[in-house]
Design a protein around this motif. Structure first.
Motif, PDB file in Angstrom:
ATOM      1  N   ARG A  80       0.854  -1.189   0.000  1.00 45.10           N
ATOM      2  CA  ARG A  80       0.000   0.000   0.000  1.00 45.10           C
ATOM      3  C   ARG A  80       0.886   1.233   0.000  1.00 45.10           C
ATOM      4  N   LEU A  81       0.671   2.091  -0.996  1.00 48.04           N
ATOM      5  CA  LEU A  81       1.433   3.329  -1.129  1.00 48.04           C
ATOM      6  C   LEU A  81       0.469   4.504  -1.186  1.00 48.04           C
ATOM      7  N   SER A  82       0.961   5.673  -0.845  1.00 48.57           N
ATOM      8  CA  SER A  82       0.139   6.882  -0.905  1.00 48.57           C
ATOM      9  C   SER A  82      -0.259   7.156  -2.349  1.00 48.57           C
ATOM     10  N   PRO A  83      -1.501   7.619  -2.549  1.00 45.72           N
ATOM     11  CA  PRO A  83      -1.978   7.865  -3.914  1.00 45.72           C
ATOM     12  C   PRO A  83      -1.086   8.818  -4.702  1.00 45.72           C
ATOM     13  N   ASP A  84      -0.559   9.853  -4.048  1.00 45.94           N
ATOM     14  CA  ASP A  84       0.267  10.810  -4.779  1.00 45.94           C
ATOM     15  C   ASP A  84       1.589  10.183  -5.230  1.00 45.94           C
ATOM     16  N   VAL A  85       2.139   9.258  -4.435  1.00 44.07           N
ATOM     17  CA  VAL A  85       3.380   8.577  -4.810  1.00 44.07           C
ATOM     18  C   VAL A  85       3.122   7.700  -6.033  1.00 44.07           C
ATOM     19  N   VAL A  86       2.040   6.913  -5.984  1.00 43.30           N
ATOM     20  CA  VAL A  86       1.703   6.037  -7.107  1.00 43.30           C
ATOM     21  C   VAL A  86       1.435   6.870  -8.359  1.00 43.30           C
ATOM     22  N   GLU A  87       0.698   7.959  -8.203  1.00 44.80           N
ATOM     23  CA  GLU A  87       0.350   8.815  -9.344  1.00 44.80           C
ATOM     24  C   GLU A  87       1.603   9.367 -10.024  1.00 44.80           C
ATOM     25  N   GLN A  88       2.570   9.821  -9.233  1.00 45.60           N
ATOM     26  CA  GLN A  88       3.784  10.393  -9.819  1.00 45.60           C
ATOM     27  C   GLN A  88       4.611   9.330 -10.536  1.00 45.60           C
ATOM     28  N   PHE A  89       4.726   8.147  -9.946  1.00 43.09           N
ATOM     29  CA  PHE A  89       5.492   7.090 -10.620  1.00 43.09           C
ATOM     30  C   PHE A  89       4.771   6.624 -11.887  1.00 43.09           C
ATOM     31  N   ARG A  90       3.461   6.442 -11.811  1.00 41.88           N
ATOM     32  CA  ARG A  90       2.713   6.021 -13.006  1.00 41.88           C
ATOM     33  C   ARG A  90       2.793   7.065 -14.108  1.00 41.88           C
ATOM     34  N   ALA A  91       2.786   8.322 -13.737  1.00 38.96           N
ATOM     35  CA  ALA A  91       2.852   9.402 -14.720  1.00 38.96           C
ATOM     36  C   ALA A  91       4.189   9.413 -15.451  1.00 38.96           C
ATOM     37  N   SER A  92       5.193   8.761 -14.869  1.00 36.08           N
ATOM     38  CA  SER A  92       6.507   8.737 -15.517  1.00 36.08           C
ATOM     39  C   SER A  92       6.561   7.731 -16.660  1.00 36.08           C
ATOM     40  N   GLY A  93       5.485   6.977 -16.866  1.00 45.21           N
ATOM     41  CA  GLY A  93       5.386   6.098 -18.027  1.00 45.21           C
ATOM     42  C   GLY A  93       5.712   4.650 -17.747  1.00 45.21           C
ATOM     43  N   PRO A  94       5.802   3.854 -18.821  1.00 53.47           N
ATOM     44  CA  PRO A  94       6.084   2.428 -18.680  1.00 53.47           C
ATOM     45  C   PRO A  94       7.381   2.191 -17.910  1.00 53.47           C
ATOM     46  N   GLY A  95       7.388   1.147 -17.101  1.00 55.21           N
ATOM     47  CA  GLY A  95       8.551   0.830 -16.286  1.00 55.21           C
ATOM     48  C   GLY A  95       8.504   1.485 -14.915  1.00 55.21           C
ATOM     49  N   TRP A  96       7.360   2.065 -14.564  1.00 54.03           N
ATOM     50  CA  TRP A  96       7.266   2.801 -13.304  1.00 54.03           C
ATOM     51  C   TRP A  96       7.483   1.891 -12.100  1.00 54.03           C
ATOM     52  N   GLN A  97       7.066   0.629 -12.183  1.00 56.58           N
ATOM     53  CA  GLN A  97       7.270  -0.270 -11.050  1.00 56.58           C
ATOM     54  C   GLN A  97       8.754  -0.556 -10.845  1.00 56.58           C
ATOM     55  N   SER A  98       9.502  -0.654 -11.926  1.00 53.82           N
ATOM     56  CA  SER A  98      10.956  -0.832 -11.813  1.00 53.82           C
ATOM     57  C   SER A  98      11.599   0.400 -11.185  1.00 53.82           C
TER      58      SER A  98
END
Length: 100
Positions: free
Chosen positions: A64-82
């Motif tokens: 579980r991560l804060s929504p703003d953290v997930v949003e910023q990483f996802r916004a950085s495009g493919p490979g965000w989980q890496s």
């Protein structure tokens, strides 16, 4: 005749007569002969799909991560989980999870 794949894509299948005509045309083309059963047996071991196996495969977890953290990483495009993984590795270089 047609059928649908699991994704809903329509695939048209030849009738028995059309299939015979296609096979006959393939057999008549000396530059593009179909492989025999023995040739397929020889080819199959070298045909591989997908990525090579990793020496250190990653583990699937639920976190579980804060929504703003997930949003910023996802916004950085493919490979965000890496990139999340890399950020955690970087944090571990200077911190101990036991002292947090």
């Amino acid at each position: 005749m047609s059928t649908r794949t699991k994704t809903g894509q329509r695939v048209y299948m030849p009738t028995a007569d059309e299939d015979k005509a296609i096979t006959r045309a393939a057999l008549d083309d000396p530059d593009n002969l179909p492989l025999s059963d023995a040739e397929w047996v020889a080819v199959k071991p070298s045909v591989r799909g997908g990525r090579p196996c990793s020496a250190a495969p990653k583990q699937r977890i639920t976190i579980r991560l804060s929504p703003d953290v997930v949003e910023q990483f996802r916004a950085s495009g493919p490979g965000w989980q890496s990139r999340v993984d890399a950020a955690l590795r970087d944090w571990l270089r200077n911190h101990s999870p036991d002292n947090f």
